[in-house]
Design an enzyme around this catalytic site. Structure first.
Site, PDB file in Angstrom:
ATOM      1  N   CYS A  82       0.833  -1.210   0.000  1.00 62.46           N
ATOM      2  CA  CYS A  82       0.000   0.000   0.000  1.00 62.46           C
ATOM      3  C   CYS A  82       0.866   1.258   0.000  1.00 62.46           C
ATOM      4  CB  CYS A  82      -0.918   0.028   1.224  1.00 62.46           C
ATOM      5  SG  CYS A  82      -2.196  -1.240   1.183  1.00 62.46           S
ATOM      6  N   TYR A 317     -10.339  -8.856 -25.374  1.00 59.43           N
ATOM      7  CA  TYR A 317      -9.559  -9.131 -24.150  1.00 59.43           C
ATOM      8  C   TYR A 317     -10.545  -9.516 -23.043  1.00 59.43           C
ATOM      9  CZ  TYR A 317      -6.024  -6.395 -26.685  1.00 59.43           C
ATOM     10  OH  TYR A 317      -5.151  -5.908 -27.638  1.00 59.43           O
ATOM     11  N   CYS A 410      -6.860  -0.254 -17.238  1.00 60.65           N
ATOM     12  CA  CYS A 410      -6.190  -0.310 -15.934  1.00 60.65           C
ATOM     13  C   CYS A 410      -4.907   0.519 -15.959  1.00 60.65           C
ATOM     14  CB  CYS A 410      -5.891  -1.757 -15.542  1.00 60.65           C
ATOM     15  SG  CYS A 410      -4.856  -2.622 -16.736  1.00 60.65           S
TER      16      CYS A 410
END
EC number: 2.1.1.-
Length: 456
Positions: A82, A317, A410
């Site tokens: 993170c 995809y 993304c």
């Protein structure tokens, strides 16, 4: 004085670019500082020095942000998982929204409706899959099981209190780590190419609670896992344990792959429910790692497509066919294309599971398969991996002349490059919306709706 590699400098972070790259300036030279946030003053060591830019690594934060909060995870700052747990969630969303818009501006893409970013329904305990690694923090140190330590290629920090997964993950991890510490089995060392323990991969379906545990080792030691299996079965689960697997992986790379799969208990898949449909998820198949976020993401896609009752939809995809199947109940026909054969088999299986008779899934390289498809699409959904759409495939996307394209990305950096090509070839960007699937990390999904100019 000119900036030099290896030297340390005090820098003021002035701007931020995707993915969470702080920007400072030293005597006019642009300096990229990973995880730097505008408003911070940092001491950074220069790792790369070029004519037009430099890259630096934060050694110390000299002046911090007034809105910082305390991170929930005790390993935050040491764990490489993170980046922004110490930043309020609204601010995280603001940063991601800004990063997306800046990329569009730099690419000279404008004239669209830039919608507010959608936050993840859960900020913590949101993941439905976690890949933990066996290793040590220092060579020869105690066995750990968790994530790569921040800034270290091989150091592993234990993730026994990880906050982006729920209690079941933490209990499985702790039971696994305690057991193998006691047995004193060696972890795999990638450079030496020796050792036994590699990974622990846990999948848990958010909406059904099904749990799948997958221990990944090499074949270098023949170890009986009966006792380990009983320990994992004896955990008090919030969800429902459906399978324990043992994957043999003798590959030289760091990627989890399967040379041989042994089912130690139960079955080798979980079932997840998304927006009223069921999806079978196998050990290595791709599936969005935030189920509640995926429901929001796919709802945005459905909304961007609009009315689709008489429409043929191409899902390129397509992976395990998730997006295509979610739009299928409203569409005339869905054709999905995906390179990975196993994913296509899962897509076909999922379509049967959901009684969808209007879905066809084709395995093969999109740049090749797309040439052979005879149907004409009314809508094309693009959901490529990080490098974006293959240039040859993009040529065929344009040739199809589809009135509507919905691009799910993304990686907004490769997204804007592909969008420039589509705009140059007769498409107009109508709307753009960010979706945060990965709170506390730099990653963000972006959904873009395009229309062919002559259909407006």
């Amino acid at each position: 004085m000119a900036m030099r590699k290896g030297k340390e400098y005090e820098l003021n972070i002035e701007e931020i670019e995707f993915p969470s790259m702080g920007i400072a300036y030293h005597e006019g030279l642009k300096v990229y500082v990973k995880h730097g946030i505008p408003g911070q003053k940092v001491l950074a060591r220069i790792t790369t020095k070029k004519k037009d830019h430099a890259k630096g690594k934060i050694i110390e934060v000299l002046e911090d942000l007034p809105y910082k909060i305390e991170a929930k995870c005790p390993a935050f700052g040491q764990c490489g998982g993170c980046a922004h747990q110490d930043i309020p969630y609204e601010k995280q969303l603001e940063i991601k929204q800004h990063e997306i818009l800046e990329l569009f501006k730099k690419a000279n893409l404008d004239g669209f409706d830039f919608l507010p970013i959608e936050g993840s329904p859960k900020q913590y305990e949101y993941r439905n899959k976690m890949e933990f690694t066996f290793g040590d923090l220092k060579k020869g140190g105690e066995l750990n099981l968790g994530m790569h330590a921040k800034g270290m290629s091989f150091g592993i920090i234990s993730a026994d209190e990880c906050k982006i997964v729920d209690e079941d993950y933490r209990n499985i991890l702790n039971a696994t780590l305690n057991y193998f510490r006691e047995k004193q089995l060696p972890h795999y060392r990638i450079m030496a190419r020796e050792g036994y323990l590699r990974n622990l991969v846990i999948r848990k379906a958010e909406n059904t609670g099904e749990v799948l545990v997958n221990l990944v080792t090499t074949s270098q030691i023949d170890f009986n896992l009966d006792e380990y299996t009983e320990i994992i079965k004896s955990i008090n689960y919030k969800g429902n344990l459906v399978g324990i697997l043992h994957t043999i992986n003798d590959s030289l790379s760091d990627v989890v792959q399967c040379d041989k799969l042994n089912i130690l208990y139960g079955r080798d898949y979980i079932i997840e429910d998304l927006l009223g449909l069921k999806f079978k998820i196998t050990p290595l198949s791709f599936f969005q790692t935030n189920s509640k976020g995926a429901e929001k993401l796919y709802s945005i896609v459905r909304d961007f497509i609009g009315e689709s009752k008489s429409k043929t939809v191409f899902d390129l995809y397509c992976g395990t066919g998730t997006i295509g199947q979610i739009v299928a109940p409203e569409a005339k026909k869905v054709i999905g294309i995906e390179l990975i054969e196993e994913a296509v088999e899962s897509a076909r299986e999922n379509a049967k599971l959901n009684n969808l008779n209007n879905c066809e899934f084709i395995a093969g390289d999109i740049a090749q398969v797309i040439k052979e498809v005879k149907q004409k699409p009314d809508v094309i959904i693009l959901d490529p991996p990080r490098p974006g759409v293959h240039p040859k495939a993009l040529e065929y996307v344009i040739k199809f002349d589809s009135p509507t394209i919905v691009y799910v990305s993304c990686n907004p950096k490769t997204l804007v490059e592909d969008l420039k090509v589509l705009v140059e070839n007769g498409y107009v960007i109508e709307k753009v919306k960010g979706m945060d699937m990965f709170p506390s990390t730099p990653h963000v999904e972006t959904v873009v709706g395009l229309r062919r100019k002559d259909t407006l």
